[in-house]
Design a protein around this motif. Structure first.
Motif, PDB file in Angstrom:
ATOM      1  N   CYS A  71      34.373 -18.090  30.509  1.00  0.00           N
ATOM      2  CA  CYS A  71      33.985 -17.456  31.765  1.00  0.00           C
ATOM      3  C   CYS A  71      32.469 -17.533  31.948  1.00  0.00           C
ATOM      4  O   CYS A  71      31.740 -17.942  31.053  1.00  0.00           O
ATOM      5  CB  CYS A  71      34.435 -16.007  31.817  1.00  0.00           C
ATOM      6  N   GLN A  80      33.804 -13.322  38.545  1.00  0.00           N
ATOM      7  CA  GLN A  80      34.341 -14.423  39.340  1.00  0.00           C
ATOM      8  C   GLN A  80      33.263 -15.061  40.198  1.00  0.00           C
ATOM      9  O   GLN A  80      33.309 -16.250  40.482  1.00  0.00           O
ATOM     10  CB  GLN A  80      35.471 -13.901  40.226  1.00  0.00           C
ATOM     11  N   TRP A  83      30.706 -18.415  38.626  1.00  0.00           N
ATOM     12  CA  TRP A  83      31.193 -19.646  38.010  1.00  0.00           C
ATOM     13  C   TRP A  83      30.174 -20.778  38.085  1.00  0.00           C
ATOM     14  O   TRP A  83      30.191 -21.682  37.265  1.00  0.00           O
ATOM     15  CB  TRP A  83      32.511 -20.091  38.627  1.00  0.00           C
ATOM     16  N   GLN A 119      33.703 -23.199  42.023  1.00  0.00           N
ATOM     17  CA  GLN A 119      34.475 -21.983  42.268  1.00  0.00           C
ATOM     18  C   GLN A 119      35.766 -22.011  41.464  1.00  0.00           C
ATOM     19  O   GLN A 119      36.312 -23.082  41.202  1.00  0.00           O
ATOM     20  CB  GLN A 119      34.830 -21.855  43.753  1.00  0.00           C
ATOM     21  N   TYR A 120      36.233 -20.807  41.112  1.00  0.00           N
ATOM     22  CA  TYR A 120      37.523 -20.639  40.459  1.00  0.00           C
ATOM     23  C   TYR A 120      38.095 -19.310  40.934  1.00  0.00           C
ATOM     24  O   TYR A 120      37.352 -18.331  41.058  1.00  0.00           O
ATOM     25  CB  TYR A 120      37.361 -20.655  38.932  1.00  0.00           C
ATOM     26  N   GLY A 139      44.788 -21.676  37.762  1.00  0.00           N
ATOM     27  CA  GLY A 139      44.145 -21.903  39.048  1.00  0.00           C
ATOM     28  C   GLY A 139      43.459 -23.251  39.056  1.00  0.00           C
ATOM     29  O   GLY A 139      43.679 -24.087  38.178  1.00  0.00           O
ATOM     30  N   THR A 140      42.607 -23.447  40.052  1.00  0.00           N
ATOM     31  CA  THR A 140      41.930 -24.724  40.225  1.00  0.00           C
ATOM     32  C   THR A 140      40.435 -24.511  40.413  1.00  0.00           C
ATOM     33  O   THR A 140      40.017 -23.773  41.301  1.00  0.00           O
ATOM     34  CB  THR A 140      42.501 -25.476  41.443  1.00  0.00           C
ATOM     35  N   PHE A 141      39.651 -25.170  39.552  1.00  0.00           N
ATOM     36  CA  PHE A 141      38.210 -25.218  39.736  1.00  0.00           C
ATOM     37  C   PHE A 141      37.922 -26.221  40.854  1.00  0.00           C
ATOM     38  O   PHE A 141      38.466 -27.320  40.847  1.00  0.00           O
ATOM     39  CB  PHE A 141      37.497 -25.702  38.462  1.00  0.00           C
ATOM     40  N   TYR A 143      34.749 -28.220  42.423  1.00  0.00           N
ATOM     41  CA  TYR A 143      33.328 -28.563  42.278  1.00  0.00           C
ATOM     42  C   TYR A 143      32.919 -29.378  43.490  1.00  0.00           C
ATOM     43  O   TYR A 143      33.473 -30.439  43.757  1.00  0.00           O
ATOM     44  CB  TYR A 143      33.096 -29.369  40.997  1.00  0.00           C
ATOM     45  N   SER A 158      42.548 -28.571  37.812  1.00  0.00           N
ATOM     46  CA  SER A 158      43.609 -27.563  37.800  1.00  0.00           C
ATOM     47  C   SER A 158      44.005 -27.250  36.366  1.00  0.00           C
ATOM     48  O   SER A 158      44.186 -28.151  35.557  1.00  0.00           O
ATOM     49  CB  SER A 158      44.832 -28.060  38.559  1.00  0.00           C
TER      50      SER A 158
END
Length: 176
Positions: A71, A80, A83, A119-120, A139-141, A143, A158
């Motif tokens: 994290c 959150q 990131w 983002q995540y 989830g999915t990062f 960029y 993902s």
């Protein structure tokens, strides 16, 4: 009897100016592509680094029968909103998604470039001793290189509930 003529070696001023003009035109064309090339390079490098750290955390959790969290830390708490900042991979003994004094940091890696965005949808990724994710942290990062400019595609990384990773291109970075 032979007549010897002396050949001149060199270039005329007109040839030199013409050659310089061609070089300047080629240089101007190539300089316009450099920012996009650098942004694409940053995108590939950072996502590969993220991919390696996720795999390392998952394998460490499996091999050492422990919980491992990835994290972005702010005041030793996973957040959150951070990131894009510096990320940490650490042993999370109590599964609290916070770095306690008795927990070991396995890896720290750099924040994204100030022009880019990562983002995540969750505040952390915590791997169980079996290699799967703790709770609903899949989830999915996303960029996005050169955030705010619509000329480059981003990449999506993902992470499934089993801890497996898939990378693909995404158009979520481009403005409609």
């Amino acid at each position: 009897m032979r007549l010897l003529t002396k050949k001149e070696k060199g270039v005329t001023l007109i040839e030199l100016v013409f050659a310089l003009a061609i070089l300047i035109i080629i240089g101007q064309l190539s300089f316009s592509f450099i920012p996009d090339f650098l942004a694409k390079n940053r995108l590939d490098n950072h996502l590969n680094l993220l991919h390696q750290n996720i795999n390392y955390g998952r394998l460490y959790a499996i091999e050492n029968d422990t919980y491992v969290t990835l994290c972005a830390l702010k005041d030793s708490q996973c957040t959150q909103e951070q990131w894009g900042g510096q990320m940490s991979l650490f042993i999370d003994i109590n599964k609290s998604t916070s770095l306690d004094d008795d927990e070991l940091i396995l890896s720290i890696f750099e924040k994204v470039h100030h022009n880019d965005n990562l983002q995540y949808p969750r505040n952390a990724l915590t791997f169980r001793p079996d290699g799967s994710l703790n709770g609903f942290q899949n989830g999915t990062f996303i960029y996005c290189p050169n955030n705010g400019k619509a000329n480059l595609e981003g990449l999506a990384l993902s992470v499934s509930q089993t801890g497996r990773i898939r990378i693909k291109a995404t158009d979520k970075c481009q403005s409609k």
